[in-house]
Scaffold this motif. Structure first.
Motif, PDB file in Angstrom:
ATOM      1  N   PHE A 180       0.855  -1.195   0.000  1.00  0.00           N
ATOM      2  CA  PHE A 180       0.000   0.000   0.000  1.00  0.00           C
ATOM      3  C   PHE A 180       0.887   1.239   0.000  1.00  0.00           C
ATOM      4  CE2 PHE A 180      -3.666  -2.303   0.053  1.00  0.00           C
ATOM      5  CZ  PHE A 180      -4.041  -2.904   1.241  1.00  0.00           C
ATOM      6  N   ASP A 181       0.555   2.210  -0.845  1.00  0.00           N
ATOM      7  CA  ASP A 181       1.402   3.396  -0.926  1.00  0.00           C
ATOM      8  C   ASP A 181       0.644   4.693  -0.679  1.00  0.00           C
ATOM      9  OD1 ASP A 181       1.614   3.590  -4.594  1.00  0.00           O
ATOM     10  OD2 ASP A 181      -0.084   3.504  -3.214  1.00  0.00           O
ATOM     11  N   TYR A 182      -0.628   4.589  -0.360  1.00  0.00           N
ATOM     12  CA  TYR A 182      -1.404   5.804  -0.120  1.00  0.00           C
ATOM     13  C   TYR A 182      -2.521   5.453   0.841  1.00  0.00           C
ATOM     14  CZ  TYR A 182      -3.081  10.465  -1.470  1.00  0.00           C
ATOM     15  OH  TYR A 182      -3.419  11.791  -1.478  1.00  0.00           O
ATOM     16  N   PHE A 183      -2.733   6.354   1.817  1.00  0.00           N
ATOM     17  CA  PHE A 183      -3.709   6.084   2.862  1.00  0.00           C
ATOM     18  C   PHE A 183      -4.619   7.296   3.022  1.00  0.00           C
ATOM     19  CE2 PHE A 183      -1.526   2.291   4.194  1.00  0.00           C
ATOM     20  CZ  PHE A 183      -0.222   2.541   3.806  1.00  0.00           C
ATOM     21  N   ILE A 215      -8.654  13.480   4.886  1.00  0.00           N
ATOM     22  CA  ILE A 215      -7.226  13.745   4.839  1.00  0.00           C
ATOM     23  C   ILE A 215      -6.518  12.501   4.330  1.00  0.00           C
ATOM     24  CG2 ILE A 215      -6.785  12.989   7.223  1.00  0.00           C
ATOM     25  CD1 ILE A 215      -4.811  15.365   7.475  1.00  0.00           C
ATOM     26  N   SER A 216      -5.338  12.691   3.740  1.00  0.00           N
ATOM     27  CA  SER A 216      -4.615  11.540   3.192  1.00  0.00           C
ATOM     28  C   SER A 216      -3.128  11.680   3.479  1.00  0.00           C
ATOM     29  CB  SER A 216      -4.842  11.438   1.686  1.00  0.00           C
ATOM     30  OG  SER A 216      -4.337  12.583   1.019  1.00  0.00           O
ATOM     31  N   ILE A 217      -2.410  10.589   3.230  1.00  0.00           N
ATOM     32  CA  ILE A 217      -0.960  10.606   3.403  1.00  0.00           C
ATOM     33  C   ILE A 217      -0.338   9.604   2.446  1.00  0.00           C
ATOM     34  CG2 ILE A 217      -0.995   8.912   5.299  1.00  0.00           C
ATOM     35  CD1 ILE A 217       1.345  10.554   6.546  1.00  0.00           C
ATOM     36  N   SER A 218       0.755  10.012   1.850  1.00  0.00           N
ATOM     37  CA  SER A 218       1.514   9.118   0.990  1.00  0.00           C
ATOM     38  C   SER A 218       2.482   8.316   1.853  1.00  0.00           C
ATOM     39  CB  SER A 218       2.299   9.948  -0.026  1.00  0.00           C
ATOM     40  OG  SER A 218       3.307   9.175  -0.635  1.00  0.00           O
ATOM     41  N   SER A 219       2.859   7.155   1.330  1.00  0.00           N
ATOM     42  CA  SER A 219       3.750   6.299   2.121  1.00  0.00           C
ATOM     43  C   SER A 219       5.163   6.858   2.253  1.00  0.00           C
ATOM     44  CB  SER A 219       3.817   4.901   1.484  1.00  0.00           C
ATOM     45  OG  SER A 219       4.349   4.979   0.185  1.00  0.00           O
ATOM     46  N   ALA A 226      -8.708   4.046   4.822  1.00  0.00           N
ATOM     47  CA  ALA A 226      -8.618   3.371   3.531  1.00  0.00           C
ATOM     48  C   ALA A 226      -7.164   3.313   3.094  1.00  0.00           C
ATOM     49  CB  ALA A 226      -9.458   4.091   2.474  1.00  0.00           C
ATOM     50  N   ALA A 227      -6.827   2.272   2.359  1.00  0.00           N
ATOM     51  CA  ALA A 227      -5.469   2.096   1.846  1.00  0.00           C
ATOM     52  C   ALA A 227      -5.534   1.693   0.394  1.00  0.00           C
ATOM     53  CB  ALA A 227      -4.717   1.036   2.660  1.00  0.00           C
ATOM     54  N   SER A 228      -4.579   2.177  -0.369  1.00  0.00           N
ATOM     55  CA  SER A 228      -4.584   1.809  -1.790  1.00  0.00           C
ATOM     56  C   SER A 228      -3.185   1.486  -2.282  1.00  0.00           C
ATOM     57  CB  SER A 228      -5.196   2.923  -2.638  1.00  0.00           C
ATOM     58  OG  SER A 228      -4.293   3.985  -2.804  1.00  0.00           O
TER      59      SER A 228
END
Lengths: 109, 113
Positions: A30-33, A48-52, A91-93
């Motif tokens: 997963f590289d984005y949350f 809100i989101s965060i990159s790995s 969520a994770a992608s």
């Protein structure tokens, strides 16, 4: 098999205090949350989101922390307000998109 | 600005009947996602389309479920025949170019008796 887990189905916090919502994931690819917020009878809305490649992202009262070694992320809300009462989904992608089961936050006035 | 539109908002049907859920994505968005929400499993991705083409349908639970996107502004999720265990809230979401920040519709609450 849940790849994204939110182990606390509910959380109650006093107004003005900090709310901490937790999320664990199993897939190191997963590289984005992301965190979504959901009110009753409405669809989830992006929060809100965060990159790995980062370990922290802040937006006003909301901060997301990512601990890749522990495969854990958390959402901090400070100060908590009654209007923050909602269900929060993590969520994770990577190649696919996975949501957790949600944590219902109640902020007590 | 209209968001994602879903219809109907509520559907009650009897086991064995066909159910069709509808979605209109945000204008200009070319990725569309169908999700199912249950208490036990949270939000599950059923299928997603990019430029009207199904990209990943691995989340579709059974052959009873099918989804189509005949054009950029309309998609359907069909369940035939429906079963009580299909009862859930079904969400449609859209984004631009598979963007990870998706915009969700209000959902369709399906009850199969």
């Amino acid at each position: 098999d849940q790849q994204v887990k939110q182990n606390s189905p509910s959380l109650s916090v006093q107004e003005g205090r900090i709310s901490i919502l937790n999320c664990d994931y199993t897939n190191s690819m997963f590289d984005y949350f992301l965190w979504y917020k959901k009110y009753p009878a409405e669809g989830p809305t992006f929060l809100i989101s965060i990159s790995s490649i980062k370990d922290k992202n802040e937006d006003g009262r909301f901060t997301v922390f990512l601990n890749k070694s522990a495969k854990h992320l958390s959402l901090h809300i400070v100060p908590s307000q009654p209007g923050d009462s909602a269900v929060y989904f993590c969520a994770a992608s990577g190649n696919q998109f996975y949501f957790g089961t949600g944590t219902s936050l109640t902020v007590i006035p | 600005d209209a968001g994602v539109i879903q219809s109907p908002r509520h559907e009650v049907t009897e086991m064995g009947q066909e159910v069709t859920l509808r979605c209109k994505p945000i204008s200009g968005h070319n990725s569309l996602f169908w999700y199912r929400q249950t208490m036990m499993r949270g939000l599950e991705l059923l299928i997603y389309f990019n430029n009207n083409v199904p990209i990943d349908d691995s989340g579709m639970p059974e052959d009873r479920f099918s989804a189509k996107m005949p054009n950029a502004s309309f998609s359907t999720l069909k369940i035939q025949p429906s079963e009580p265990r299909d009862s859930a809230v079904y969400f449609c979401a859209s984004s631009f170019n598979g963007g990870r920040e998706q915009y969700f519709g209000p959902g369709t609450r399906l009850t199969v008796t």
